[in-house]
Design a protein around this motif. Structure first.
Motif, PDB file in Angstrom:
ATOM      1  N   LEU A  52       0.829  -1.197   0.000  1.00 25.61           N
ATOM      2  CA  LEU A  52       0.000   0.000   0.000  1.00 25.61           C
ATOM      3  C   LEU A  52       0.866   1.251   0.000  1.00 25.61           C
ATOM      4  O   LEU A  52       0.687   2.153  -0.833  1.00 25.61           O
ATOM      5  CB  LEU A  52      -0.919   0.008   1.222  1.00 25.61           C
ATOM      6  N   ASN A  53       1.805   1.335   0.917  1.00 28.90           N
ATOM      7  CA  ASN A  53       2.640   2.530   1.020  1.00 28.90           C
ATOM      8  C   ASN A  53       3.619   2.659  -0.139  1.00 28.90           C
ATOM      9  O   ASN A  53       3.843   3.757  -0.644  1.00 28.90           O
ATOM     10  CB  ASN A  53       3.370   2.545   2.360  1.00 28.90           C
ATOM     11  N   ALA A  54       4.194   1.554  -0.569  1.00 27.96           N
ATOM     12  CA  ALA A  54       5.097   1.613  -1.723  1.00 27.96           C
ATOM     13  C   ALA A  54       4.325   1.992  -2.981  1.00 27.96           C
ATOM     14  O   ALA A  54       4.811   2.767  -3.813  1.00 27.96           O
ATOM     15  CB  ALA A  54       5.798   0.270  -1.906  1.00 27.96           C
ATOM     16  N   GLY A  55       3.105   1.483  -3.121  1.00 22.77           N
ATOM     17  CA  GLY A  55       2.262   1.851  -4.266  1.00 22.77           C
ATOM     18  C   GLY A  55       1.899   3.324  -4.253  1.00 22.77           C
ATOM     19  O   GLY A  55       1.908   3.985  -5.306  1.00 22.77           O
ATOM     20  N   MET A  56       1.572   3.854  -3.083  1.00 24.36           N
ATOM     21  CA  MET A  56       1.258   5.284  -2.985  1.00 24.36           C
ATOM     22  C   MET A  56       2.480   6.128  -3.309  1.00 24.36           C
ATOM     23  O   MET A  56       2.386   7.146  -3.997  1.00 24.36           O
ATOM     24  CB  MET A  56       0.746   5.624  -1.582  1.00 24.36           C
ATOM     25  N   ALA A  57       3.647   5.726  -2.810  1.00 24.87           N
ATOM     26  CA  ALA A  57       4.872   6.461  -3.099  1.00 24.87           C
ATOM     27  C   ALA A  57       5.158   6.442  -4.599  1.00 24.87           C
ATOM     28  O   ALA A  57       5.486   7.482  -5.191  1.00 24.87           O
ATOM     29  CB  ALA A  57       6.045   5.880  -2.319  1.00 24.87           C
ATOM     30  N   LEU A  58       4.999   5.286  -5.226  1.00 21.64           N
ATOM     31  CA  LEU A  58       5.223   5.186  -6.667  1.00 21.64           C
ATOM     32  C   LEU A  58       4.228   6.048  -7.444  1.00 21.64           C
ATOM     33  O   LEU A  58       4.599   6.755  -8.385  1.00 21.64           O
ATOM     34  CB  LEU A  58       5.113   3.724  -7.113  1.00 21.64           C
ATOM     35  N   GLN A  59       2.981   6.016  -7.035  1.00 20.62           N
ATOM     36  CA  GLN A  59       1.953   6.834  -7.692  1.00 20.62           C
ATOM     37  C   GLN A  59       2.296   8.319  -7.589  1.00 20.62           C
ATOM     38  O   GLN A  59       2.177   9.066  -8.562  1.00 20.62           O
ATOM     39  CB  GLN A  59       0.594   6.561  -7.055  1.00 20.62           C
ATOM     40  N   LEU A  60       2.731   8.762  -6.427  1.00 18.82           N
ATOM     41  CA  LEU A  60       3.069  10.166  -6.239  1.00 18.82           C
ATOM     42  C   LEU A  60       4.324  10.552  -7.019  1.00 18.82           C
ATOM     43  O   LEU A  60       4.410  11.663  -7.552  1.00 18.82           O
ATOM     44  CB  LEU A  60       3.223  10.471  -4.753  1.00 18.82           C
ATOM     45  N   TYR A  90       5.253   8.570   2.311  1.00 16.51           N
ATOM     46  CA  TYR A  90       4.795   7.201   2.064  1.00 16.51           C
ATOM     47  C   TYR A  90       5.967   6.240   1.893  1.00 16.51           C
ATOM     48  O   TYR A  90       5.887   5.083   2.321  1.00 16.51           O
ATOM     49  CB  TYR A  90       3.870   7.144   0.851  1.00 16.51           C
ATOM     50  N   ALA A  91       7.054   6.697   1.275  1.00 15.37           N
ATOM     51  CA  ALA A  91       8.238   5.844   1.145  1.00 15.37           C
ATOM     52  C   ALA A  91       8.819   5.529   2.526  1.00 15.37           C
ATOM     53  O   ALA A  91       9.244   4.397   2.788  1.00 15.37           O
ATOM     54  CB  ALA A  91       9.282   6.513   0.263  1.00 15.37           C
ATOM     55  N   MET A  92       8.824   6.526   3.426  1.00 17.40           N
ATOM     56  CA  MET A  92       9.298   6.274   4.790  1.00 17.40           C
ATOM     57  C   MET A  92       8.404   5.276   5.501  1.00 17.40           C
ATOM     58  O   MET A  92       8.894   4.406   6.237  1.00 17.40           O
ATOM     59  CB  MET A  92       9.374   7.579   5.587  1.00 17.40           C
ATOM     60  N   PHE A  93       7.092   5.367   5.306  1.00 17.08           N
ATOM     61  CA  PHE A  93       6.182   4.393   5.919  1.00 17.08           C
ATOM     62  C   PHE A  93       6.452   2.990   5.393  1.00 17.08           C
ATOM     63  O   PHE A  93       6.319   2.009   6.124  1.00 17.08           O
ATOM     64  CB  PHE A  93       4.723   4.750   5.641  1.00 17.08           C
ATOM     65  N   ALA A  94       6.805   2.873   4.124  1.00 16.63           N
ATOM     66  CA  ALA A  94       7.022   1.555   3.534  1.00 16.63           C
ATOM     67  C   ALA A  94       8.366   0.959   3.925  1.00 16.63           C
ATOM     68  O   ALA A  94       8.476  -0.258   4.074  1.00 16.63           O
ATOM     69  CB  ALA A  94       6.924   1.651   2.009  1.00 16.63           C
ATOM     70  N   ILE A  95       9.393   1.788   4.093  1.00 16.07           N
ATOM     71  CA  ILE A  95      10.753   1.282   4.265  1.00 16.07           C
ATOM     72  C   ILE A  95      11.206   1.248   5.722  1.00 16.07           C
ATOM     73  O   ILE A  95      11.828   0.295   6.172  1.00 16.07           O
ATOM     74  CB  ILE A  95      11.728   2.132   3.422  1.00 16.07           C
ATOM     75  N   TRP A  96      10.912   2.278   6.479  1.00 21.81           N
ATOM     76  CA  TRP A  96      11.455   2.433   7.822  1.00 21.81           C
ATOM     77  C   TRP A  96      10.526   1.782   8.849  1.00 21.81           C
ATOM     78  O   TRP A  96       9.410   2.263   9.078  1.00 21.81           O
ATOM     79  CB  TRP A  96      11.621   3.917   8.098  1.00 21.81           C
ATOM     80  N   HIS A 111       1.217   6.307  11.136  1.00 20.91           N
ATOM     81  CA  HIS A 111       0.374   6.870  10.085  1.00 20.91           C
ATOM     82  C   HIS A 111      -0.681   7.839  10.613  1.00 20.91           C
ATOM     83  O   HIS A 111      -1.180   8.671   9.866  1.00 20.91           O
ATOM     84  CB  HIS A 111      -0.298   5.756   9.290  1.00 20.91           C
ATOM     85  N   ASP A 112      -1.011   7.781  11.896  1.00 21.52           N
ATOM     86  CA  ASP A 112      -2.015   8.693  12.438  1.00 21.52           C
ATOM     87  C   ASP A 112      -1.508  10.132  12.497  1.00 21.52           C
ATOM     88  O   ASP A 112      -2.295  11.060  12.679  1.00 21.52           O
ATOM     89  CB  ASP A 112      -2.494   8.241  13.812  1.00 21.52           C
TER      90      ASP A 112
END
Length: 125
Positions: A10-18, A73-79, A86-87
């Motif tokens: 989800l987060n990697a997809g959002m980062a890629l989309q952005l 979003y990339a930080m949410f996916a990786i770190w 996320h809140d």
């Protein structure tokens, strides 16, 4: 685990989309400048420069926003530390919507024909 895989995707997809949206805005900005400069060279209409400046500003805002949000979003996916943070996005979203809303409220289309040729801050006449 499945839930971590879904969270990562989800987060990697959002980062890629952005990232793709920011790249698209960068390319569109270059084409807009090129085309409207040619149009100005042919017609010498000063409103074309106003349109160009407004569109360039819009595209640069999109590049800025997509870069910032893509980084989050990339930080949410990786770190792993950010997996449960996320809140914190909700109050940031409230602030961002306030800033963008203010920009929208203080911008209007000017011109006697209301052609949408330029965008200027609202002033009392």
């Amino acid at each position: 685990p499945v839930h971590l895989t879904v969270w990562f995707m989800l987060n990697a997809g959002m980062a890629l989309q952005l990232i793709l949206m920011g790249s698209q805005s960068f390319i569109v900005e270059r084409f807009v400048v090129k085309i409207l400069n040619k149009s100005f060279a042919m017609t010498s209409d000063p409103h074309i420069n106003d349109i160009r400046d407004a569109l360039v500003f819009l595209q640069r805002e999109i590049v800025l926003q997509s870069t910032l949000q893509g980084t989050v979003y990339a930080m949410f996916a990786i770190w792993p530390f950010m997996f449960n943070k996320h809140d914190y996005l909700l109050p940031l979203g409230w602030l961002a919507y306030g800033v963008l809303g203010k920009k929208m409220c203080f911008t209007t289309v000017r011109g006697s024909e209301a052609t949408g040729s330029s965008s200027q801050p609202v002033t009392e006449d």
